[in-house]
Design an enzyme around this catalytic site. Structure first.
Site, PDB file in Angstrom:
ATOM      1  N   GLU A 185      27.289   2.760  13.895  1.00  0.00           N
ATOM      2  CA  GLU A 185      27.969   1.957  12.876  1.00  0.00           C
ATOM      3  C   GLU A 185      27.075   0.829  12.353  1.00  0.00           C
ATOM      4  OE1 GLU A 185      32.690   2.453  13.752  1.00  0.00           O
ATOM      5  OE2 GLU A 185      31.684   0.816  14.786  1.00  0.00           O
ATOM      6  N   GLU A 259      34.888   9.063  14.456  1.00  0.00           N
ATOM      7  CA  GLU A 259      35.827   8.349  15.317  1.00  0.00           C
ATOM      8  C   GLU A 259      37.180   8.348  14.621  1.00  0.00           C
ATOM      9  OE1 GLU A 259      34.585   4.415  16.307  1.00  0.00           O
ATOM     10  OE2 GLU A 259      32.727   5.045  17.308  1.00  0.00           O
TER      11      GLU A 259
END
Length: 780
Positions: A185, A259
């Site tokens: 991320e 995710e």
């Protein structure tokens, strides 16, 4: 022939943009990224993945948890590596016992599961320091997640070691590892794409040759997506919008959610988070209908044993040791209703020849009758040799990673005054001689305390407990202890305190040796102390240790550190794996920073995950009795209307200056009473984001704290899935709703950016007003 030429041209154009499909994989590789799907042994393959972390599961239970993953209907597991779990000391790596990542991958393969490896160096995952080793912070000019030479060199050494241990377990060598993630991320942190490519090259040097990928949230994808790396998108709802955003930056290739959130993690002082089972099943079903792949974060959360739980910042929010996550597989490995709902849906989407095994029997639980802890060891009266320094030092300066520190100096006689510690990381008890005069809590931004008049020189002691280091965002350089100078402020001036003694009190798997005495003869202690006792177990079944007699601290059973407890909630129990029990006598040690109600414990069959005892544990009293946002029309700087979407909303206006800003929601798209915001940002005169480290909410008319983490500080906590939500549990006040923020200083503002809540439409603002002033608003 014409059709063949067109097809060939399409493939050439695709390859020129979509590099991951061809550049990083051999033509005969067993697993490849195609232009439309993943390819396993030449056939289209949909990844049905779930995340679980071997560091959060006792090793003896790894196989049982992986059997549960297979039984729910998944074919792959996602596994983070936490750098600090493997290199606790620079240059000394541990891959044995609980850290045996290779063994975990081998068991996964034996149970019919593939593995997606997420080695870092940065992981996040609500893990201490996001997975970074604490000792990195000993270098004062360190710049994490950049091309800082020292950081990159240590990352390279770490990834080389990861390759030594795990590269032989890639599918290209007959192992289970399908793909390897590059960083994590990164788009939510930076935009240096060369940094990502260098980390990818380090992984290549470490002999990884399966496809590499990056992941990021819907609004951050643009910051790190590039043609040299395959990208997946993270989201907790609305997969259609998430994949649309992915297609905008990566037109081809298989769709994958890296995710997908079925629940959320818990922080101390906030309500326990849950997620909708119906929504999860519906959205995953939709993804599979589109042949899209996914990874459920988390399929099983487990427990952040030891002192491995991390923290978020803005405001500082340490996470609970329980990482239950409201996942389909509960903290103790048992199947819950969400598990069976997911299993029933996934049965419809099995690949040819695939079948689901039976659900494994659950690990049994037991009760432990109440028992007393009979010995006690006071902490402050048994401190070791101090380190002397004229000014205060960080915990890292003492070569200490985790635990507590005691600071000591002498206060001269004087009138009433105030002590200001600049910042406290993270929880401090302040003593004058032997008397506790107060507590300072970083969660509440407390760093000063009143001193009484002193008739003589007095010993000042400050005991600082380090909670989890920040694991996400711009505040990760989170050194522990007292931050900066300490001043004594009175009507005669400002005096800097000097001549400090520093005492290390390391905690974790190895603790200092303290002398114990019987509780019965110790009297009433008013300082931190270790309490010790024992109980007999009839079997090796699991249980939950009931901590409601104690207040705040750490627990060990038979030398295993269970983690932190805190009576503010929401967690009131601690998961005890039965495999850590002895047949017969078992020793328990509890460190409590305050005097417990009674040195007493018991074992329960079910956890207590949602019991708050202080609804305002984090948020200060944002609205005093009778307080109301008044007529502030003279401070109005903008009126506007938002879109009913999950996208960032941008609003610009002529440059304004002020210190106090208020956003007022007049209504919402559902035409009901609720207001919600995920994130609020302000833009300077150049259109750049203004730092939010000094922001403080000073008023909100309504916030839900009882049945949801809807506190107002969520608008600047860097978490796009957390929200400010007006009250709804016991009362539903009508619009308008206001939130007022002290920016910490007068600043120039040319616009705002608002991120609506991401998971659903409820509370999304329609019409709003924005106010700005240099003085507190009327009514406040």
């Amino acid at each position: 022939m014409k059709k063949q030429l067109i097809g060939l041209l399409f493939l050439v154009l695709s390859a020129s943009y979509f590099q991951p499909a061809v550049a990083q994989q051999e033509q005969d590789a067993p697993f490849k990224i195609g232009t439309a799907s993943f390819l396993l042994n030449g056939k289209p393959y949909v990844i049905r993945c779930g995340e679980l972390h071997f560091a959060r599961i006792p090793k003896a239970y790894w196989r049982q948890r992986l059997k549960m993953v297979k039984a729910v209907g998944l074919n792959t597991v996602c596994a983070y590596l936490f750098w600090n779990f493997h290199e606790t000391t620079p240059g000394k790596f541990n891959w044995e016992g609980q850290a045996d990542a290779a063994e975990f991958c081998k068991i996964a393969q034996e149970e019919g599961l593939y593995v997606i490896l997420r080695p870092g160096p940065y992981s996040c995952a609500e893990w201490e320091f996001g997975g970074f080793p604490w000792w990195l912070l000993q270098k004062k000019d360190l710049k994490l997640r950049t091309q800082d030479p020292y950081y990159m060199d240590r990352s390279r050494q770490y990834l080389k070691e990861v390759g030594r241990v795990l590269s032989s377990l890639q599918i290209t060598h007959g192992g289970p590892i399908l793909m390897v993630q590059v960083e994590n991320e990164y788009g939510s942190y930076g935009t240096d794409k060369d940094y990502l490519l260098k980390l990818r090259d380090y992984l290549k040097e470490a002999n990884f040759n399966v496809p590499f990928f990056t992941c990021d949230g819907v609004v951050q994808l643009k910051n790190d997506v590039q043609k040299d790396l395959f990208a997946v998108v993270n989201f907790g709802s609305n997969p259609e919008a998430g994949f649309k955003a992915l297609r905008e930056v990566q037109p081809e290739g298989p769709l994958m959610c890296g995710e997908y959130y079925p629940g959320w993690f818990d922080s101390w002082g906030n309500a326990h988070h849950t997620g909708s089972s119906d929504r999860m099943v519906k959205e995953l079903d939709w993804m599979l209908e589109q042949k899209a792949s996914f990874s459920i974060y988390m399929i099983h959360g487990g427990t952040s044993f030891g002192l491995w739980a991390g923290a978020n910042c803005q405001p500082y929010l340490p996470e609970t040791s329980s990482y239950d996550y409201d996942a389909p597989i509960s903290e103790n490995g048992s199947a819950n209703p969400k598990f069976y709902a997911l299993r029933d849906m996934l049965k419809k989407h099995l690949q040819p020849g695939e079948h689901l095994p039976d659900v494994p029997a659950g690990i049994p639980v037991q009760k432990i009758a109440a028992f007393n802890l009979t010995s006690v060891a006071p902490v402050l009266s048994q401190l070791g040799k101090p380190v002397l320094s004229d000014t205060t030092l960080y915990m890292e300066d003492l070569g200490q990673g985790y635990g507590m520190m005691a600071y000591e100096t002498t206060l001269p006689a004087g009138a009433k005054s105030t002590l200001d510690f600049t910042e406290v990381h993270d929880y401090a008890e302040v003593y004058l001689d032997q008397k506790l005069i107060g507590v300072l809590n970083r969660m509440k931004n407390e760093h000063s305390i009143s001193l009484p008049a002193l008739s003589k020189n007095t010993r000042l002691r400050v005991l600082v407990e380090a909670m989890g280091r920040v694991n996400y965002g711009d505040y990760m350089h989170d050194r522990k202890g007292l931050q900066g100078e300490v001043y004594r402020i009175s009507n005669i001036g400002k005096l800097q305190l000097r001549g400090w003694k520093h005492y290390s009190i390391p905690l974790g798997e190895g603790n200092p040796a303290f002398k114990y005495q019987p509780v019965a003869t110790a009297g009433k202690l008013n300082e931190p102390a270790f309490y010790k006792g024992s109980f007999n177990a009839k079997n090796n079944n699991d249980f939950y240790l009931d901590m409601r007699w104690f207040k705040k601290g750490v627990v060990w059973i038979n030398g295993h550190c269970l983690g932190r407890y805190w009576n503010i909630g929401p967690t009131q129990t601690m998961y005890v794996p039965g495999v850590w029990l002895n047949a017969g006598k078992n020793e328990v040690v509890v460190l409590d920073l305050h005097r417990p109600l009674a040195p007493r414990l018991q074992g329960l069959e079910k956890p207590i995950l949602d019991s708050l005892t202080e609804l305002k544990a984090i948020s200060s009293n944002h609205r005093k009795a009778g307080q109301q946002f008044g007529n502030n029309a003279g401070s109005l700087i903008y009126s506007g209307t938002m879109e009913n979407s999950a996208k960032w909303q941008n609003f610009n206006f002529p440059l304004k200056s002020g210190r106090y800003i208020a956003i007022e929601a007049l209504n919402n798209f559902a035409e009901d009473a609720y207001t919600s915001i995920a994130e609020l940002e302000l833009l300077d005169e150049n259109g750049k984001q203004i730092p939010r480290n000094l922001w403080k909410v000073i008023y909100v008319d309504s916030e839900e704290l009882k049945s949801q983490d809807g506190k107002s500080e969520n608008v600047f906590d860097l978490q796009y899935t957390s929200i400010w939500h007006s009250q709804w549990k016991d009362n539903s006040p009508k619009h308008p709703h206001q939130i007022v923020i002290d920016l910490g200083a007068q600043i120039n503002i040319s616009g705002i950016k608002v991120l609506p809540r991401q998971d659903m439409e409820t509370g999304r603002i329609k019409d709003f007003r924005l106010y700005l002033t240099n003085k507190p608003f009327k009514g406040l």
